[in-house]
Structures are given as C-alpha cells and as structure tokens.
Design a protein around this motif. Structure first.
Motif, PDB file in Angstrom:
ATOM      1  N   LEU A 105      44.434  61.497  75.215  1.00  0.00           N
ATOM      2  CA  LEU A 105      45.262  61.194  76.469  1.00  0.00           C
ATOM      3  C   LEU A 105      46.449  61.099  75.933  1.00  0.00           C
ATOM      4  CD1 LEU A 105      43.158  57.537  75.500  1.00  0.00           C
ATOM      5  CD2 LEU A 105      42.781  58.966  76.824  1.00  0.00           C
ATOM      6  N   SER A 106      47.530  60.967  74.985  1.00  0.00           N
ATOM      7  CA  SER A 106      48.875  61.399  75.651  1.00  0.00           C
ATOM      8  C   SER A 106      49.058  62.420  75.429  1.00  0.00           C
ATOM      9  CB  SER A 106      49.075  61.388  73.565  1.00  0.00           C
ATOM     10  OG  SER A 106      49.035  59.975  73.223  1.00  0.00           O
ATOM     11  N   LEU A 107      49.094  63.425  74.976  1.00  0.00           N
ATOM     12  CA  LEU A 107      49.296  64.454  76.227  1.00  0.00           C
ATOM     13  C   LEU A 107      48.172  64.539  77.765  1.00  0.00           C
ATOM     14  CD1 LEU A 107      48.901  67.021  73.217  1.00  0.00           C
ATOM     15  CD2 LEU A 107      50.163  66.834  74.064  1.00  0.00           C
ATOM     16  N   GLY A 108      46.976  63.818  78.025  1.00  0.00           N
ATOM     17  CA  GLY A 108      46.998  64.372  79.250  1.00  0.00           C
ATOM     18  C   GLY A 108      47.871  63.486  80.568  1.00  0.00           C
ATOM     19  N   ASN A 109      48.238  61.812  79.027  1.00  0.00           N
ATOM     20  CA  ASN A 109      49.671  61.630  79.797  1.00  0.00           C
ATOM     21  C   ASN A 109      50.730  62.063  80.483  1.00  0.00           C
ATOM     22  OD1 ASN A 109      47.633  58.901  80.252  1.00  0.00           O
ATOM     23  ND2 ASN A 109      48.853  58.250  77.891  1.00  0.00           N
ATOM     24  N   THR A 110      50.979  62.637  79.164  1.00  0.00           N
ATOM     25  CA  THR A 110      51.873  63.961  79.962  1.00  0.00           C
ATOM     26  C   THR A 110      52.406  64.476  80.658  1.00  0.00           C
ATOM     27  OG1 THR A 110      52.758  62.776  77.305  1.00  0.00           O
ATOM     28  CG2 THR A 110      54.215  64.419  77.994  1.00  0.00           C
ATOM     29  N   GLU A 111      50.767  65.367  80.749  1.00  0.00           N
ATOM     30  CA  GLU A 111      51.063  66.131  81.828  1.00  0.00           C
ATOM     31  C   GLU A 111      50.862  65.341  83.173  1.00  0.00           C
ATOM     32  OE1 GLU A 111      48.587  69.582  82.912  1.00  0.00           O
ATOM     33  OE2 GLU A 111      47.512  68.891  80.785  1.00  0.00           O
ATOM     34  N   CYS A 112      50.373  63.936  83.481  1.00  0.00           N
ATOM     35  CA  CYS A 112      50.742  63.878  84.303  1.00  0.00           C
ATOM     36  C   CYS A 112      51.797  63.393  85.098  1.00  0.00           C
ATOM     37  CB  CYS A 112      50.081  62.348  85.062  1.00  0.00           C
ATOM     38  SG  CYS A 112      48.170  63.094  84.392  1.00  0.00           S
ATOM     39  N   LEU A 113      52.480  62.901  84.088  1.00  0.00           N
ATOM     40  CA  LEU A 113      53.821  62.643  84.559  1.00  0.00           C
ATOM     41  C   LEU A 113      55.097  64.168  84.628  1.00  0.00           C
ATOM     42  CD1 LEU A 113      54.975  60.081  81.488  1.00  0.00           C
ATOM     43  CD2 LEU A 113      54.368  59.604  84.486  1.00  0.00           C
ATOM     44  N   LEU A 114      55.143  64.670  83.754  1.00  0.00           N
ATOM     45  CA  LEU A 114      55.487  66.098  83.967  1.00  0.00           C
ATOM     46  C   LEU A 114      55.400  66.485  85.760  1.00  0.00           C
ATOM     47  CD1 LEU A 114      55.886  67.929  80.952  1.00  0.00           C
ATOM     48  CD2 LEU A 114      57.265  66.987  81.683  1.00  0.00           C
ATOM     49  N   LEU A 115      53.939  66.691  86.104  1.00  0.00           N
ATOM     50  CA  LEU A 115      53.136  67.391  87.297  1.00  0.00           C
ATOM     51  C   LEU A 115      54.673  66.591  88.052  1.00  0.00           C
ATOM     52  CD1 LEU A 115      49.623  67.854  86.663  1.00  0.00           C
ATOM     53  CD2 LEU A 115      51.486  70.029  86.886  1.00  0.00           C
ATOM     54  N   ALA A 116      54.693  65.485  87.572  1.00  0.00           N
ATOM     55  CA  ALA A 116      55.900  64.720  89.408  1.00  0.00           C
ATOM     56  C   ALA A 116      56.664  65.178  89.012  1.00  0.00           C
ATOM     57  CB  ALA A 116      55.724  63.138  88.998  1.00  0.00           C
ATOM     58  N   VAL A 117      57.416  65.103  87.481  1.00  0.00           N
ATOM     59  CA  VAL A 117      58.868  65.552  88.104  1.00  0.00           C
ATOM     60  C   VAL A 117      58.834  67.090  88.545  1.00  0.00           C
ATOM     61  CG1 VAL A 117      60.559  66.311  86.157  1.00  0.00           C
ATOM     62  CG2 VAL A 117      59.311  64.408  85.496  1.00  0.00           C
ATOM     63  N   MET A 118      57.798  67.590  88.589  1.00  0.00           N
ATOM     64  CA  MET A 118      58.190  69.552  88.925  1.00  0.00           C
ATOM     65  C   MET A 118      58.529  69.208  90.292  1.00  0.00           C
ATOM     66  SD  MET A 118      56.011  71.021  86.019  1.00  0.00           S
ATOM     67  CE  MET A 118      55.789  73.106  86.961  1.00  0.00           C
ATOM     68  N   PRO A 119      57.891  68.677  91.228  1.00  0.00           N
ATOM     69  CA  PRO A 119      58.054  67.903  92.497  1.00  0.00           C
ATOM     70  C   PRO A 119      59.375  67.946  93.165  1.00  0.00           C
ATOM     71  CG  PRO A 119      55.588  66.713  91.953  1.00  0.00           C
ATOM     72  CD  PRO A 119      56.268  68.023  90.840  1.00  0.00           C
ATOM     73  N   TYR A 120      59.720  67.177  92.470  1.00  0.00           N
ATOM     74  CA  TYR A 120      61.044  66.621  92.375  1.00  0.00           C
ATOM     75  C   TYR A 120      62.218  67.049  91.806  1.00  0.00           C
ATOM     76  CZ  TYR A 120      65.301  63.367  91.634  1.00  0.00           C
ATOM     77  OH  TYR A 120      66.564  62.497  91.820  1.00  0.00           O
ATOM     78  N   ASP A 121      61.738  68.010  91.665  1.00  0.00           N
ATOM     79  CA  ASP A 121      62.816  68.780  91.163  1.00  0.00           C
ATOM     80  C   ASP A 121      62.518  69.966  92.373  1.00  0.00           C
ATOM     81  OD1 ASP A 121      64.287  70.997  89.745  1.00  0.00           O
ATOM     82  OD2 ASP A 121      62.479  72.201  89.888  1.00  0.00           O
ATOM     83  N   ARG A 122      61.358  70.197  92.835  1.00  0.00           N
ATOM     84  CA  ARG A 122      61.297  71.276  94.356  1.00  0.00           C
ATOM     85  C   ARG A 122      61.929  70.549  95.150  1.00  0.00           C
ATOM     86  NH1 ARG A 122      62.783  75.366  93.638  1.00  0.00           N
ATOM     87  NH2 ARG A 122      63.593  74.112  91.849  1.00  0.00           N
ATOM     88  N   TYR A 123      61.955  69.293  95.143  1.00  0.00           N
ATOM     89  CA  TYR A 123      62.249  67.918  96.499  1.00  0.00           C
ATOM     90  C   TYR A 123      63.926  68.941  96.505  1.00  0.00           C
ATOM     91  CZ  TYR A 123      64.798  63.938  98.222  1.00  0.00           C
ATOM     92  OH  TYR A 123      65.279  62.955  98.462  1.00  0.00           O
ATOM     93  N   VAL A 124      64.843  68.205  94.958  1.00  0.00           N
ATOM     94  CA  VAL A 124      65.889  68.689  95.377  1.00  0.00           C
ATOM     95  C   VAL A 124      66.171  69.685  95.593  1.00  0.00           C
ATOM     96  CG1 VAL A 124      67.799  68.446  93.622  1.00  0.00           C
ATOM     97  CG2 VAL A 124      66.127  66.324  93.331  1.00  0.00           C
ATOM     98  N   ALA A 125      65.706  70.829  95.470  1.00  0.00           N
ATOM     99  CA  ALA A 125      66.037  72.209  95.623  1.00  0.00           C
ATOM    100  C   ALA A 125      65.958  72.483  96.863  1.00  0.00           C
ATOM    101  CB  ALA A 125      64.895  72.751  94.738  1.00  0.00           C
ATOM    102  N   ILE A 126      65.007  72.195  97.578  1.00  0.00           N
ATOM    103  CA  ILE A 126      65.027  72.554  98.959  1.00  0.00           C
ATOM    104  C   ILE A 126      65.850  71.720 100.172  1.00  0.00           C
ATOM    105  CG2 ILE A 126      62.640  72.501 100.527  1.00  0.00           C
ATOM    106  CD1 ILE A 126      61.244  73.745  98.523  1.00  0.00           C
TER     107      ILE A 126
END
Length: 315
Positions: A105-126
C-alpha cells in the motif's frame, strides 16, 4: 506499526490463482520472467538517467524515482507469489501478511502521488516555460519527491494499523495471491466499520486528489498546446505527455476499480486479474512506454551501447 496480538489466527493461507497443477511451473516461469524484466527495465532507466548529464532534469529525476519505486513494488508481492506455484505450503504469518500489506500500500500510494507530480512538472514546462527553472528547482523537486514518499508511507501506516487491530477468528484462507485490504476485511470476525471508513477515506485522498491534479494539469496543457502556432512545437509538447497519460489511465483505472469499491464484497477471480494487472503488468510495461515514446532516453541508450561496443572492440 503496532499489530494486534489478540487475534486467534496466527497465519493465513494465500490461495493464489486457481490453475491446474501441471500449469504451476508454467505460471512460475511467466511470473519469474516478468519479475526479472521489471528489474532489468527499471535498473536500465535509473542507470541511463544518472549517467547522462543531458537527462539531469526534473522530468527524468521523477522518472528515475518512479523506476526505483517499481523495483520494490513488484518485489513486495512477486517472490511470494512465485514461491506459491512451486511450494505445497502457501502459508504467510500474521505479521508477514501485515508487513506485505503495509509496503504494498505504501509503494502504491507513493506511485499515485508521483504520477500526479509528473504532469505538474509538464504543466510548468509547457505553460510557464520562462519560469520553469525557477519553479522546478532541484530543492523543490527533492521536497516534492520526499513528500510523496513520506505521505504514501504515513497513510498506509494508518490503514494497516486499523486493519491489524481487527480480530481474525477463522477461517484463515485468503482468496488472493497477496495480502490485500478486501480479502483481509472479509475474514474479520469483529466490527470493522472504523477500518472500512479509514480505508475508504484514505483511498479517496490518495486516488482522487492526485487524479484531480493530473486532470487539471492536462486541461491547462491541452489549452496551451492548442495555442502553439508551430505544428512541430505542438507535436513535441503532446509527445512528452502522451506516455505519462497512458500510464496514468491504466494505473488509476485499475486502482479505482479495486480500492474505491465496497471492501466487504467477496474477492473473485476478476479481482485477482485486475490486481495482477496493476501489480505486475503495469510495472512491466511502464518503462517500455516511457522509453519507446521518449527520444532523449532512446538516444542516451544508443550512446551507452555504442560506447560499450567500442570499448569491447578495443579489447
């Protein structure tokens, strides 16, 4: 993480997959190959990112973190699952079951959050390209990543604490190939309202809130991309987001199907297939999707292979 000591059940039996005995070795081989491929793919991505200066950017920093996470994500469940195919005994201790549940569950939760941070990075870049280097500084990326890991493990700790405090009187047979929330709640013989409520609230927070960030980020990205006059620029912007979008859709769709349903529903083979999809298949194809659609990673891999070929020819 304190675990209940008043449960009469001291160990559980994982039924795993209902397959014919003569197919056990075949499934063991399939899962072993999948496990080794996940390890190899993600190690290659991590090494490629950290040995190429051109890839020392926030996007690849998050990607290497995701690869590191998925190595442990599959390690939590697959070795035990593979052992069940070639072993007569399918037992797992109460503490071992809770430990497996906690890290999964911990690693799954962390992946959910990382997958949200990654598009935020693309949002800032674009959407904010001139402020990208200021907003996505190295320290910001580090704190965002640490926040994902700490939040994921903290929320999982709360969920597993309530589940571990339930009393399990028997039977002790888990109709799954690893210790998961629904199968354990179905075996409890005490009032589990608090555990179910805690699990549901945590699932909403860890799934729907990051998903909202993903959706909002892509709405702004699409709106910005449509205003790019250059066809090449538009195509490049979409290509950098397409691979992540595919991963997000598959991961969140399967996770929501499993973890936002009533937890007391019986576990059928469909649930196990869906669990295998996000626990095995998604980590297997994530690196392939990222590498095939990412020209910079492909170029870096080709350079590494070329250098290795040249060095071998010298000897």
């Amino acid at each position: 993480m304190e675990v209940s000591n008043h449960s009469t059940v001291k160990e559980f039996i994982l039924l795993g997959f209902s397959i014919a005995p003569h197919l056990q070795i075949l499934f063991f081989a399939i899962f072993l190959i999948a496990y080794l491929l996940v390890l190899a793919e993600n190690i290659i991505i991590i090494v490629t990112v950290w040995t190429n200066c051109n890839l020392h950017s926030p996007m690849y920093f998050f990607l290497s973190n995701l690869s590191f996470l998925e190595i442990w994500y599959v390690t939590v469940t697959l070795p035990k699952t593979m052992l069940s195919f070639v072993s007569v005994t399918k037992q797992i201790s109460f503490m071992g079951c809770m430990t497996q549940l906690y890290f999964f569950l911990s690693l799954g939760n962390t992946e959910c959050l990382l997958l949200a941070v990654m598009p935020y990075d693309r949002y800032v870049a674009i959407c904010k390209p001139f402020h990208y280097s200021t907003i996505m500084r190295h320290t910001v990326c580090f704190y965002l990543t640490m926040g994902c890991w700490l939040t994921g493990f903290l929320i999982s700790g709360c969920k597993v604490f309530f589940i571990s405090q339930l009393t399990y009187c028997g039977p002790n047979i888990i109709n799954h190939f690893f210790c998961d929330v629904s199968p354990l709640l179905n075996l409890s013989c005490t009032n589990m309202e608090r555990a179910v409520l805690m699990d549901f609230v945590a699932a909403i927070f860890i799934l729907l809130m990051p998903l909202s960030v993903v959706i909002l980020s892509y709405i702004y990205i699409i709106f910005t991309v449509f205003h790019i006059s250059s066809a090449h620029g538009c195509q490049k912007a979409f290509s950098t987001c397409a691979s992540h979008l595919i991963v997000v859709i598959v991961f969140y769709a399967t996770s929501i199907f499993i973890y936002l349903r009533p937890k007391t529903l019986p576990v059928h083979d469909t649930n196990k297939i869906m669990s295998a999809l996000y626990a095995v298949v998604v980590p297997l194809f994530n690196p392939i999707i990222y590498c095939l659609r990412n020209q910079e990673i492909k170029d870096s891999l080709q350079k590494i292979l070329f250098r290795k070929r040249v060095s071998m020819q010298k000897y």
